[in-house]
Design an enzyme around this catalytic site. Structure first.
Site, PDB file in Angstrom:
ATOM      1  CB  THR A  31       0.491  70.810  33.497  1.00 25.56           C
ATOM      2  OG1 THR A  31       1.790  71.042  32.929  1.00 25.56           O
ATOM      3  CG2 THR A  31      -0.408  72.001  33.245  1.00 25.56           C
ATOM      4  CE1 TYR A  65       7.249  68.366  34.887  1.00 28.59           C
ATOM      5  CE2 TYR A  65       5.579  70.005  34.402  1.00 28.59           C
ATOM      6  CZ  TYR A  65       6.730  69.622  35.066  1.00 28.59           C
ATOM      7  OH  TYR A  65       7.363  70.507  35.914  1.00 28.59           O
ATOM      8  CE1 TYR A 203      10.121  71.885  42.585  1.00 30.70           C
ATOM      9  CE2 TYR A 203      11.317  73.410  41.167  1.00 30.70           C
ATOM     10  CZ  TYR A 203      11.308  72.301  42.009  1.00 30.70           C
ATOM     11  OH  TYR A 203      12.466  71.614  42.253  1.00 30.70           O
TER      12      TYR A 203
HETATM   13  N1  LIG Z   1      10.849  72.883  37.681  1.00 31.06           N
HETATM   14  C1  LIG Z   1      10.717  71.770  38.376  1.00 31.06           C
HETATM   15  O1  LIG Z   1      11.674  71.015  38.592  1.00 31.06           O
HETATM   16  C2  LIG Z   1       9.365  71.429  38.937  1.00 31.06           C
HETATM   17  C3  LIG Z   1       9.248  70.433  39.913  1.00 31.06           C
HETATM   18  C4  LIG Z   1       7.982  70.165  40.444  1.00 31.06           C
HETATM   19  C5  LIG Z   1       6.882  70.859  39.971  1.00 31.06           C
HETATM   20  N2  LIG Z   1       7.011  71.807  38.980  1.00 31.06           N
HETATM   21  C6  LIG Z   1       5.834  72.551  38.462  1.00 31.06           C
HETATM   22  O2  LIG Z   1       5.135  73.126  39.560  1.00 31.06           O
HETATM   23  C7  LIG Z   1       3.784  72.671  39.557  1.00 31.06           C
HETATM   24  C8  LIG Z   1       3.254  72.571  40.971  1.00 31.06           C
HETATM   25  O3  LIG Z   1       4.014  71.694  41.754  1.00 31.06           O
HETATM   26  P1  LIG Z   1       3.529  70.206  42.125  1.00 31.06           P
HETATM   27  O4  LIG Z   1       2.546  69.701  41.140  1.00 31.06           O
HETATM   28  O5  LIG Z   1       4.781  69.433  42.350  1.00 31.06           O
HETATM   29  O6  LIG Z   1       2.887  70.362  43.571  1.00 31.06           O
HETATM   30  P2  LIG Z   1       1.771  71.288  44.239  1.00 31.06           P
HETATM   31  O7  LIG Z   1       1.201  72.249  43.295  1.00 31.06           O
HETATM   32  O8  LIG Z   1       2.394  71.795  45.498  1.00 31.06           O
HETATM   33  O9  LIG Z   1       0.676  70.218  44.670  1.00 31.06           O
HETATM   34  C9  LIG Z   1      -0.063  69.492  43.718  1.00 31.06           C
HETATM   35  C10 LIG Z   1      -0.847  68.397  44.462  1.00 31.06           C
HETATM   36  O10 LIG Z   1      -1.715  68.999  45.419  1.00 31.06           O
HETATM   37  C11 LIG Z   1      -3.072  68.621  45.156  1.00 31.06           C
HETATM   38  N3  LIG Z   1      -3.886  69.832  45.414  1.00 31.06           N
HETATM   39  C12 LIG Z   1      -3.886  70.995  44.723  1.00 31.06           C
HETATM   40  N4  LIG Z   1      -4.698  71.898  45.289  1.00 31.06           N
HETATM   41  C13 LIG Z   1      -5.227  71.290  46.371  1.00 31.06           C
HETATM   42  C14 LIG Z   1      -6.151  71.687  47.386  1.00 31.06           C
HETATM   43  N5  LIG Z   1      -6.682  72.914  47.392  1.00 31.06           N
HETATM   44  N6  LIG Z   1      -6.480  70.782  48.353  1.00 31.06           N
HETATM   45  C15 LIG Z   1      -5.947  69.535  48.358  1.00 31.06           C
HETATM   46  N7  LIG Z   1      -5.075  69.096  47.437  1.00 31.06           N
HETATM   47  C16 LIG Z   1      -4.715  69.960  46.454  1.00 31.06           C
HETATM   48  C17 LIG Z   1      -3.108  68.156  43.721  1.00 31.06           C
HETATM   49  O11 LIG Z   1      -4.060  67.139  43.559  1.00 31.06           O
HETATM   50  P3  LIG Z   1      -5.326  67.319  42.549  1.00 31.06           P
HETATM   51  O12 LIG Z   1      -4.749  67.548  41.192  1.00 31.06           O
HETATM   52  O13 LIG Z   1      -6.035  66.014  42.684  1.00 31.06           O
HETATM   53  O14 LIG Z   1      -6.091  68.486  43.065  1.00 31.06           O
HETATM   54  C18 LIG Z   1      -1.703  67.577  43.549  1.00 31.06           C
HETATM   55  O15 LIG Z   1      -1.665  66.247  44.027  1.00 31.06           O
HETATM   56  C19 LIG Z   1       3.872  71.321  38.834  1.00 31.06           C
HETATM   57  O16 LIG Z   1       2.627  70.825  38.436  1.00 31.06           O
HETATM   58  C20 LIG Z   1       4.828  71.678  37.730  1.00 31.06           C
HETATM   59  O17 LIG Z   1       4.157  72.404  36.715  1.00 31.06           O
HETATM   60  C21 LIG Z   1       8.250  72.112  38.492  1.00 31.06           C
END
Ligand SMILES: NC(=O)c1ccc[n+]([C@@H]2O[C@H](COP(=O)([O-])OP(=O)(O)OC[C@H]3O[C@@H](n4cnc5c(N)ncnc54)[C@H](OP(=O)(O)O)[C@@H]3O)[C@@H](O)[C@H]2O)c1
Length: 289
Positions: A31, A65, A203
């Protein structure tokens, strides 16, 4: 990993076992950036609700977030179905003293409109001694405000420090940057976590969508009748002990991402991808986003 019948009663969803013995959905929902734009809010809530319906009952969030806005949006999405979801939340390192952890948790509970967080993580290692944060987590557990604790972005040395602390072995996960283009944890951190039966929560599993433009991945996806996202997510899911938390605020992309489970990668396919995206050849500092 095994398959579990979801609350929806129809779909089967893969699960990963935590050290506690509890099974959580192998594909959950991230999220980060959710709740940031008013115009997207309705679709983001609908997406989380659809995800829960399909069996992706693990939701990952953090007090960081949107400065609490993601937690508030989750509260709306899970209203009336709190018991179906497994909430992972994170305390900022600057708040992670013993008492600071407790007050940060109270604020998150209020925003989430719930009485407990299922898994509460230290977002990354800061200045506060780990022992203090763990003491805060233990107190929150005793008070029933969190069920389990874990960590995020801890490297191997930090994991070893944690392991030596009183209560440190109660850690349920290390949430890490892990995807086809970011395999450096496979050098020494991942083997250590596996040896201690601590699942990784991966992540940015599609590298915030950048990975989807990679020509090697696109070619593999086409050849195996998957989308690039399904190929990248499928590689992580196939590992069996990795919880994967892609983020999307869009129902169509959510369905695409969860379609990963309908067409699991074979061992041969995983190996093929690993040739295209090679493993690390030596140690390197922990990567983070
Ligand atoms: N612990 C930490 O330090 C840390 C750091 C980073 C992230 N996180 C967690 O991990 C989660 C996931 O990582 P993330 O949000 O960085 O990156 P991610 O899940 O790798 O990618 C998310 C991005 O990809 C897009 N997307 C998702 N599915 C898609 C698809 N099938 N086709 C095209 N685009 C797609 C989303 O856009 P749309 O929403 O427009 O689909 C968004 O812009 C985060 O949301 C967070 O909860 C934790």
């Amino acid at each position: 990993m095994k398959q579990m019948k979801s609350d929806a009663g129809q779909k089967h969803f893969k699960t990963v076992k935590l050290p506690s013995g509890e099974e959580v959905s192998a594909l959950g929902m991230g999220t980060w950036c959710v709740g940031d734009a008013r115009a997207k809010r309705k679709e983001e809530i609908a997406t989380l609700r659809l995800g829960i319906e399909l069996g992706a009952t693990l939701i990952d969030t953090a007090e960081m977030y949107g400065d609490g806005r993601a937690e508030e949006l989750i509260a709306e999405a899970i209203a009336g179905q709190r018991d179906r979801v497994f909430i992972v939340d994170k305390v900022l390192p600057s708040n992670a003293s013993r008492s600071g952890t407790m007050t940060a948790c109270e604020r998150s509970l209020k925003r989430l409109r719930t009485d407990r967080i299922d898994l509460y993580l230290l977002h990354w290692r800061g200045e506060v001694p780990l022992a203090e944060t763990v003491a805060g987590f233990e107190e929150l557990k005793r008070a029933g405000k969190i069920r389990y604790f874990g960590v995020s972005n801890l490297d191997l040395d930090e994991m070893k420090q944690l392991w030596k602390l009183p209560g440190g072995r109660e850690v349920q996960t290390n949430q890490l940057l892990y995807n086809l283009s970011r395999r450096s944890i496979e050098w020494d951190l991942l083997p250590w976590l596996q040896k201690h039966r601590i699942p990784v929560m991966a992540y940015s599993p599609i590298e915030q969508a950048r990975l989807l433009k990679d020509k090697r991945l696109q070619k593999f996806a086409k050849q195996t009748n998957r989308t690039p996202a399904q190929s990248a997510l499928g590689w992580l899911v196939a590992k069996g002990n990795v919880i994967v938390i892609p983020k999307t605020g869009n129902r169509e992309r959510l369905k695409e991402n969860f379609g990963t489970l309908q067409n699991p990668l074979s061992a041969v396919e995983s190996k093929e991808l690993e040739k295209l995206f090679p493993p690390p050849t030596g140690p390197s500092p922990l990567e983070m986003l």
